[in-house]
Design a protein around this motif. Structure first.
Motif, mmCIF file in Angstrom:
data_model
loop_
_atom_site.group_PDB
_atom_site.id
_atom_site.type_symbol
_atom_site.label_atom_id
_atom_site.label_comp_id
_atom_site.label_asym_id
_atom_site.label_seq_id
_atom_site.Cartn_x
_atom_site.Cartn_y
_atom_site.Cartn_z
ATOM 1 N N ARG A 125 -95.431 -0.615 28.525
ATOM 2 C CA ARG A 125 -94.409 0.291 29.304
ATOM 3 C C ARG A 125 -94.639 1.574 29.289
ATOM 4 N N VAL A 126 -94.273 2.306 30.238
ATOM 5 C CA VAL A 126 -94.267 3.716 30.397
ATOM 6 C C VAL A 126 -92.720 4.248 30.677
ATOM 7 N N THR A 127 -92.385 4.983 29.862
ATOM 8 C CA THR A 127 -91.023 5.625 30.104
ATOM 9 C C THR A 127 -91.202 7.110 30.217
ATOM 10 N N CYS A 128 -90.394 7.814 31.230
ATOM 11 C CA CYS A 128 -90.314 8.931 31.850
ATOM 12 C C CYS A 128 -89.002 9.497 31.447
ATOM 13 N N ALA A 129 -89.195 10.422 30.623
ATOM 14 C CA ALA A 129 -87.932 11.502 30.218
ATOM 15 C C ALA A 129 -87.420 12.270 31.526
ATOM 16 N N TRP A 130 -86.350 11.943 32.142
ATOM 17 C CA TRP A 130 -85.857 12.483 33.224
ATOM 18 C C TRP A 130 -84.771 13.434 32.798
ATOM 19 N N LEU A 140 -92.156 12.495 37.300
ATOM 20 C CA LEU A 140 -91.935 10.986 37.554
ATOM 21 C C LEU A 140 -92.976 10.335 38.337
ATOM 22 N N ALA A 141 -93.371 11.109 39.311
ATOM 23 C CA ALA A 141 -94.678 10.513 39.916
ATOM 24 C C ALA A 141 -95.831 10.138 39.061
ATOM 25 N N VAL A 259 -97.105 11.735 26.911
ATOM 26 C CA VAL A 259 -97.880 12.584 27.769
ATOM 27 C C VAL A 259 -96.964 13.791 28.203
ATOM 28 N N LEU A 260 -97.627 14.883 28.158
ATOM 29 C CA LEU A 260 -96.870 16.162 28.730
ATOM 30 C C LEU A 260 -97.738 16.358 29.979
ATOM 31 N N THR A 261 -97.157 16.469 31.096
ATOM 32 C CA THR A 261 -97.541 16.693 32.296
ATOM 33 C C THR A 261 -97.202 17.794 32.974
ATOM 34 N N PRO A 262 -97.809 18.715 33.653
ATOM 35 C CA PRO A 262 -97.482 19.900 34.115
ATOM 36 C C PRO A 262 -96.705 19.503 35.337
ATOM 37 N N GLY A 263 -96.631 18.439 35.823
ATOM 38 C CA GLY A 263 -95.493 18.063 37.184
ATOM 39 C C GLY A 263 -95.950 18.806 38.380
ATOM 40 N N THR A 264 -97.612 19.074 38.332
ATOM 41 C CA THR A 264 -97.887 19.550 39.505
ATOM 42 C C THR A 264 -98.977 18.626 40.238
ATOM 43 N N THR A 265 -99.356 17.628 39.455
ATOM 44 C CA THR A 265 -100.141 16.492 40.185
ATOM 45 C C THR A 265 -100.108 15.260 39.295
ATOM 46 N N THR A 266 -100.399 14.235 39.875
ATOM 47 C CA THR A 266 -100.569 12.887 39.220
ATOM 48 C C THR A 266 -101.757 12.705 38.594
ATOM 49 N N LEU A 267 -102.032 11.856 37.921
ATOM 50 C CA LEU A 267 -103.469 11.387 37.374
ATOM 51 C C LEU A 267 -104.432 11.559 38.665
ATOM 52 N N ALA A 268 -105.516 11.987 38.212
ATOM 53 C CA ALA A 268 -106.281 12.172 39.538
ATOM 54 C C ALA A 268 -107.775 11.520 39.157
#
Length: 268
Positions: A125-130, A140-141, A259-268
């Motif tokens: 499962r993947v949980t996104c902290a909104w 979220l993407a 997973v800390l994501t910059p929120g500027t791109t999805t996984l590529a």
């Protein structure tokens, strides 16, 4: 997609990072690159071969990068290997830690895991902290992308303290409950609207308040094979996420890899 696993010389930590890196690589269909960062002028880099023993089911490459900064070296290596994610054994990250500095400098998601969160099975499962805000939909993407690539279910969750700054103690329990319920409704509505824009119809949505944010995070239940995605915008949000306020509490309270994501791109 290449998964870059950072190795800090002289540290006993890193088993969790290798296990998580292999899990992600199997799911994402790419190799693992184990990167050791050494200081310029060191006589010899440590032998990385023993580190990769026991990693099965994925292609593994090792590399050594010279750099005065471990985060800088890892970010440079991620760019050179076109890595879609960097994995580091540094959880929970603290002020000035390698993980905190790497999340500020990297332009790809950074996964942080402690050795006590090792799980060698699939991502379940993947949980996104909104939290709403400017980059929430892109964070979220990333979570949606990760859940689709791994075949894991998706959950979107908002966390908050039971008594917020807008509810003074003298207002009474009823007023507090009303405000918390309004907050829940607003958060879940925003989550569902964002999911609809991304074409997602089967995600779980919830908003939970507790005596503290950490308690709210702990209360929702976590799978052994779960991963939490949290926004860490490269323009500066990472500092707040890692050092305090709600984001830092979420990271501290989560018993799973983050997973800390910059929120500027999805996984590529």
């Amino acid at each position: 997609m290449t998964v870059l696993v950072g190795r800090v010389p002289g540290s006993d930590t890193g088993a969790g990072a290798l296990v998580l890196g292999a899990r992600l690589a199997r799911a994402l269909g790419g190799p693992v690159v184990v990167c050791t960062v050494t200081s310029p002028g060191e006589d010899a880099a440590p032998d990385p071969a023993p580190v990769v023993d026991g990693i099965d089911g994925v292609d593994v490459e090792t590399t050594v990068v010279e750099d005065r900064s471990i985060p800088g070296g890892l970010a440079r290596a991620a760019h050179a290997h076109q890595a879609g994610v960097i994995v580091l054994g540094d959880a929970p990250p603290g002020p000035g830690s390698v993980g905190a500095r790497l999340a500020r400098s990297a332009d790809v998601p950074v996964a942080l895991v402690g050795d006590d969160a090792v799980h060698d099975g699939p991502v379940t499962r993947v949980t996104c902290a909104w939290g709403g805000g400017r980059h929430a939909s892109r964070v979220l993407a990333t979570a949606v992308d990760l859940s689709r690539r791994t075949g894991a279910s998706l959950r979107v969750a908002s966390f908050g303290p039971q008594r917020g700054p807008t509810v003074p103690p003298e207002a009474g329990l009823h007023a507090e409950e009303v405000v918390v319920e309004q907050w829940r409704e607003q958060m879940v509505a925003a989550q569902r609207a964002a999911l609809t824009e991304l074409g997602v119809t089967d995600a779980e949505t919830l908003a939970v308040a507790g005596a503290s944010v950490e308690e709210a995070v702990e209360s929702i239940g976590w799978d052994d094979g779960e991963i939490l995605v949290v926004g860490a915008n490269a323009a500066g949000t990472a500092t707040r996420v890692l050092l305090g306020d709600p984001g830092g509490a979420i990271v501290r309270g989560a018993p799973v890899p983050v997973v800390l994501t910059p929120g500027t791109t999805t996984l590529a």
